[in-house]
Design an enzyme around this catalytic site. Structure first.
Site, PDB file in Angstrom:
ATOM      1  N   GLU A  71      12.709  18.862  20.262  1.00 49.97           N
ATOM      2  CA  GLU A  71      12.269  19.310  18.942  1.00 49.97           C
ATOM      3  C   GLU A  71      12.419  18.166  17.943  1.00 49.97           C
ATOM      4  O   GLU A  71      13.310  17.343  18.083  1.00 49.97           O
ATOM      5  CB  GLU A  71      13.146  20.496  18.483  1.00 49.97           C
ATOM      6  N   LYS A 100      13.787  16.284  14.853  1.00 54.37           N
ATOM      7  CA  LYS A 100      15.001  16.490  14.069  1.00 54.37           C
ATOM      8  C   LYS A 100      14.630  16.372  12.601  1.00 54.37           C
ATOM      9  O   LYS A 100      14.553  15.291  12.034  1.00 54.37           O
ATOM     10  CB  LYS A 100      16.079  15.472  14.420  1.00 54.37           C
ATOM     11  N   ASP A 133      14.767  16.287   8.758  1.00 55.90           N
ATOM     12  CA  ASP A 133      15.782  15.702   7.897  1.00 55.90           C
ATOM     13  C   ASP A 133      15.922  16.551   6.640  1.00 55.90           C
ATOM     14  O   ASP A 133      15.366  16.237   5.594  1.00 55.90           O
ATOM     15  CB  ASP A 133      15.368  14.279   7.553  1.00 55.90           C
ATOM     16  N   TYR A 176      15.083  27.141  14.391  1.00 56.99           N
ATOM     17  CA  TYR A 176      15.178  26.672  15.775  1.00 56.99           C
ATOM     18  C   TYR A 176      16.329  27.263  16.575  1.00 56.99           C
ATOM     19  O   TYR A 176      16.453  27.006  17.759  1.00 56.99           O
ATOM     20  CB  TYR A 176      15.241  25.142  15.831  1.00 56.99           C
ATOM     21  N   LYS A 213      18.360   9.594  17.962  1.00 62.52           N
ATOM     22  CA  LYS A 213      17.901   9.078  16.677  1.00 62.52           C
ATOM     23  C   LYS A 213      16.905   7.934  16.851  1.00 62.52           C
ATOM     24  O   LYS A 213      17.038   7.122  17.761  1.00 62.52           O
ATOM     25  CB  LYS A 213      19.104   8.547  15.874  1.00 62.52           C
ATOM     26  N   CYS A 226      13.411 -26.446 -10.858  1.00 59.85           N
ATOM     27  CA  CYS A 226      13.163 -26.330  -9.424  1.00 59.85           C
ATOM     28  C   CYS A 226      14.416 -26.723  -8.630  1.00 59.85           C
ATOM     29  O   CYS A 226      14.968 -27.801  -8.857  1.00 59.85           O
ATOM     30  CB  CYS A 226      11.993 -27.219  -9.026  1.00 59.85           C
ATOM     31  N   CYS A 266      13.604 -30.191  -6.721  1.00 55.93           N
ATOM     32  CA  CYS A 266      13.317 -31.464  -7.379  1.00 55.93           C
ATOM     33  C   CYS A 266      13.737 -31.491  -8.842  1.00 55.93           C
ATOM     34  O   CYS A 266      13.549 -32.489  -9.529  1.00 55.93           O
ATOM     35  CB  CYS A 266      11.836 -31.805  -7.261  1.00 55.93           C
ATOM     36  N   CYS A 279       7.127 -24.410  -9.474  1.00 57.66           N
ATOM     37  CA  CYS A 279       7.475 -25.802  -9.716  1.00 57.66           C
ATOM     38  C   CYS A 279       6.155 -26.570  -9.812  1.00 57.66           C
ATOM     39  O   CYS A 279       5.368 -26.556  -8.874  1.00 57.66           O
ATOM     40  CB  CYS A 279       8.310 -26.349  -8.552  1.00 57.66           C
ATOM     41  N   CYS A 299       7.103 -32.551  -5.190  1.00 57.06           N
ATOM     42  CA  CYS A 299       8.358 -31.851  -4.908  1.00 57.06           C
ATOM     43  C   CYS A 299       8.600 -31.802  -3.398  1.00 57.06           C
ATOM     44  O   CYS A 299       7.748 -31.370  -2.638  1.00 57.06           O
ATOM     45  CB  CYS A 299       8.254 -30.435  -5.480  1.00 57.06           C
TER      46      CYS A 299
HETATM   47  P1  AMP Z   1      23.933  15.918  12.217  1.00 54.89           P
HETATM   48  O1  AMP Z   1      24.270  16.689  10.972  1.00 54.89           O
HETATM   49  O2  AMP Z   1      23.267  14.603  11.928  1.00 54.89           O
HETATM   50  O3  AMP Z   1      25.058  15.821  13.180  1.00 54.89           O
HETATM   51  O4  AMP Z   1      22.792  16.731  12.975  1.00 54.89           O
HETATM   52  C1  AMP Z   1      22.896  18.089  13.165  1.00 54.89           C
HETATM   53  C2  AMP Z   1      21.957  18.747  12.259  1.00 54.89           C
HETATM   54  O5  AMP Z   1      20.633  18.446  12.592  1.00 54.89           O
HETATM   55  C3  AMP Z   1      21.999  20.234  12.368  1.00 54.89           C
HETATM   56  O6  AMP Z   1      23.046  20.749  11.650  1.00 54.89           O
HETATM   57  C4  AMP Z   1      20.681  20.601  11.761  1.00 54.89           C
HETATM   58  O7  AMP Z   1      20.821  20.719  10.363  1.00 54.89           O
HETATM   59  C5  AMP Z   1      19.798  19.398  11.997  1.00 54.89           C
HETATM   60  N1  AMP Z   1      18.625  19.691  12.816  1.00 54.89           N
HETATM   61  C6  AMP Z   1      17.367  19.335  12.490  1.00 54.89           C
HETATM   62  N2  AMP Z   1      16.492  19.730  13.414  1.00 54.89           N
HETATM   63  C7  AMP Z   1      17.185  20.363  14.363  1.00 54.89           C
HETATM   64  C8  AMP Z   1      16.833  21.012  15.577  1.00 54.89           C
HETATM   65  N3  AMP Z   1      15.564  21.074  16.000  1.00 54.89           N
HETATM   66  N4  AMP Z   1      17.818  21.561  16.298  1.00 54.89           N
HETATM   67  C9  AMP Z   1      19.100  21.497  15.886  1.00 54.89           C
HETATM   68  N5  AMP Z   1      19.497  20.906  14.759  1.00 54.89           N
HETATM   69  C10 AMP Z   1      18.560  20.344  13.997  1.00 54.89           C
HETATM   70 ZN    ZN Z   2      10.121 -28.803  -7.134  1.00 59.19          ZN
END
Ligand code: AMP
Ligand code: ZN
Length: 671
Positions: A109, A111, A113, A222, A311, A405, A408, A423, A428
């Site tokens: 899946e 990840k 952010d 998820y 990652k 410069c 020079c 310059c 130079c």
């Molecule tokens: P970390 O906080 O960097 O250790 O990563 C864990 C966090 O990743 C979890 O607490 C989720 O918030 C996030 N996360 C994002 N996508 C997923 C996913 N598909 N499955 C599980 N965790 C996920």
């Molecule tokens: Zn110069």
């Protein structure tokens, strides 16, 4: 440093970082660095278990609950994920988790952010939403979560029966586009968010829910807590069930993979897709698909043994700014260059980064000794994007582009139309060196072996100041230079000999005239056919050339009108450099009327030289084989073009045959 002290220091640093991150949405360091320190602490605590305190950051997930929200205890703790930084670490995870990673089934899946959120549904109705908090207890943000439009307040039982009690977890996030749109409307005073994740977390945890409602939050689910009790047997099945209940799932980017090879393939693919995704992801989560296997494996202190967050290589790292150098370029432009404590970013060690110009320095307010965030995007030069001001000690002096410069000592001038400082001294030494390096570079005169070290020596010793002087060097002088020797000297002289007959286009480009790149040089060469004609062309004639506007034309005229420049060109011609004019198709050339395709690697001619030669003798060069092709000039590894030619019964000849032919021999095409 002693391990004890280091452990305490790491615990303090990480705790501080986590507090800033969770409580103020203002992390003092990039994630990758946090992860790295975290791992170091984990390792040290493993070596010295007696140093592991109950409140060590390794023992907790996140930070204490902020006041303002009702505490929301988690029946099943909300955990974190172990990280894998590369394929090897992923394989280690897989081998730890299953006996045979080749045949195990994984669910992959993206990840996301964002921030995680745990939702409770009773009889299909959303009754509680809780943040992760410290993993055991989060914050009750139910009212805020209700404002997330994509989140169903009532689950759909149309496709699948909805159990009485459900706890579902996922990630609250914002799309990159929404994030920028929002930030653009904010003033400096209102505060902008550093990244989409801070935005998600900050928005979700507004004490006033009407503010949350104004934020374009989204969610993807998820996890289903106690999934097996609900009759599920795989993570893939969980994702399907969530979808069936009407919950948003990032299913478009989830895959069920059999065997770790497929997982690795998917990782590479996802990393490529990353740029085009509507939201930010920082890796791929890999979970063992079989829920029974998951249960058998269980958990470590804060992470499951059956999942890993693989990652992507970070493209941003923090490091220290040791100094700022000012480099003088070929045209005299002075660029501030950050000298950094070396740091690995996305697999590449970076020790310098550009600071562009004075305006950029002021915008960043960067000072020597600061900790700075450096970004690497693709192949471009790394750049400093942020200063970690909070870590600044004392009041270090501001950085200023010098008014003389550095090479020079001539007073610099500021270009009217640009922010750059230059310059103005043509002599130079820094400019002289850059011009020589440019002259020798692959796309210019292509003089092998003439790199920056050698150029430094040649210029500093006073042997060479102009390109022409390169061609007057003799073997013994070069061999006597430091780090050189007879063999290197011979090699350089051979390269210089070969460089005496450049194409006209390369020669023009090699001169390093402002605004004259390869494309323009090529157009000029084709139009004027010879250097004399170009040198004496009027401004209007220059402007008439495709791709040459008034700015380029003026730059050319100014260059040629400068006495020093014309002397330097004359010196090159006197030294025996003889640019080869591109052919205007001459009637009566040996290859007149032929259409030729070049394929594969030729023994002596490179691609450009071969095409030049063919044209010189009257041929038309084409990129693809068709019935109009007269012959294919084929070298080693000539692939599909040659095969296609064969199928059309078009003859192929090699370089030797061509050279004999144009030297006046018999046509190899005649039987
Ligand atoms: P970390 O906080 O960097 O250790 O990563 C864990 C966090 O990743 C979890 O607490 C989720 O918030 C996030 N996360 C994002 N996508 C997923 C996913 N598909 N499955 C599980 N965790 C996920
Ligand atoms: Zn110069």
């Amino acid at each position: 440093m002693h391990d004890v002290e280091r452990v305490r220091e790491l615990q303090r640093k990480l705790q501080h970082a986590a507090d800033r991150y969770y409580q103020y949405d203002d992390p003092p360091m990039p994630d990758a660095e946090y992860d790295q320190l975290f791992r170091e602490l984990q390792r040290l605590e493993q070596l010295h278990p007696e140093l592991r305190t109950a409140d060590s950051p390794t023992q907790r997930v996140g930070a204490a609950v902020q006041t303002g929200f009702k505490p929301a205890p988690h029946g099943v703790p909300m955990l974190s994920l172990d990280n894998a930084r590369d394929a090897i670490e992923f394989q280690e995870f897989a081998r730890r988790a299953v006996a045979d990673p080749e045949s195990a089934v994984f669910c992959t899946e993206p990840k996301l952010d964002g921030v995680s959120l745990s939702l409770s549904y009773e009889a299909g109705l959303l009754v509680r939403a809780a943040t992760r908090g410290d993993g055991e207890t989060g914050e009750d943000v139910t009212i805020n979560a209700r404002t997330i439009r994509a989140l169903p307040l009532r689950l759909s039982a149309a496709k699948r029966a909805v159990p009485q009690h459900l706890e579902i977890r996922g990630e609250v996030y914002v799309t990159t586009a929404d994030f920028h749109r929002f930030n653009d409307t904010r003033t400096e005073a209102e505060g902008r968010f550093m990244n989409p994740r801070n935005f998600a977390s900050g928005s979700l945890r507004q004490l006033d829910p009407t503010l949350t409602a104004e934020r374009p939050l989204r969610i993807a689910l998820y996890t289903l807590v106690d999934a097996r009790a609900h009759g599920m047997d795989s993570q893939w099945g969980v994702l399907e069930a969530l979808k069936a209940w009407g919950l948003p799932v990032a299913h478009k980017w989830c895959r069920r993979c059999s065997g770790n090879a497929q997982v690795q393939q998917r990782f590479v693919e996802l990393e490529r897709e990353r740029e085009r995704l509507p939201f930010e992801i920082d890796g791929m989560v890999v979970k063992l698909d079989d829920l029974a296997q998951q249960e058998d494996l269980g958990f470590r202190a804060r992470t499951p043994r059956w999942a890993v967050a693989w990652k992507f290589a970070p493209r941003e790292e923090a490091t220290r700014l040791l100094d700022v150098n000012f480099s003088v370029g070929r045209t005299g432009v002075i660029t501030p260059v950050a000298v950094l404590e070396p740091v690995v970013i996305g697999g590449v060690t970076v020790s310098s980064a550009t600071l562009h110009n004075q305006d950029e320095i002021e915008r960043l307010d960067v000072r020597i000794g600061d900790r700075v965030v450096v970004q690497r995007a693709g192949d471009v030069i790394p750049k400093v994007v942020k200063v970690l001001v909070a870590e600044r000690k004392g009041a270090p002096q501001a950085v200023r582009v010098p008014d003389h410069c550095p090479a020079c000592n001539t007073a610099v001038v500021r270009d009217v139309e640009e922010v750059a400082v230059r310059c103005p001294n043509n002599e130079c030494p820094a400019q002289v060196k850059c011009r020589l390096l440019h002259f020798a570079s692959v796309d210019a005169m292509d003089i092998h072996g003439l790199g920056d070290k050698l150029v430094d020596q040649l210029v500093d010793s006073g042997l060479v100041r102009t390109p022409a002087q390169l061609f007057t060097l003799d073997h013994d002088t070069v061999a006597a230079l430091e780090r050189m020797g007879s063999r290197s000297a011979t090699r350089l002289l051979t390269a210089l000999e070969r460089a005496r007959t450049p194409t006209l286009a390369r020669f023009i480009f090699a001169l390093g005239i402002r605004h004259v790149g390869e494309v323009v040089a090529d157009k000029l060469a084709r139009t004027f056919g010879g250097f004399e004609a170009l040198m004496h062309a009027e401004q209007a004639a220059l402007e008439a050339v495709p791709d040459v506007g008034s700015v380029v034309a003026a730059s050319l005229r100014m260059w040629f009108d400068d006495a020093a420049n014309s002397a330097s060109v004359q010196a090159l011609l006197d030294a025996g450099v003889c640019p080869i004019a591109p052919t205007k198709v001459q009637s009566g050339g040996t290859l007149q009327g032929c259409t030729v395709v070049v394929s594969g690697t030729l023994p002596t001619l490179d691609r450009r030289a071969a095409e030049e030669l063919l044209r010189h003798h009257g041929a038309t060069v084409s990129g693809s084989v068709s019935s109009a092709t007269s012959f294919v000039l084929a070298g080693e590894k000539a692939g599909s073009k040659l095969a296609k030619a064969a199928s059309l019964k078009i003859p192929a000849i090699d370089e030797a045959a061509l050279l004999k032919w144009i030297a006046g021999g018999r046509s190899p095409l005649q039987p």
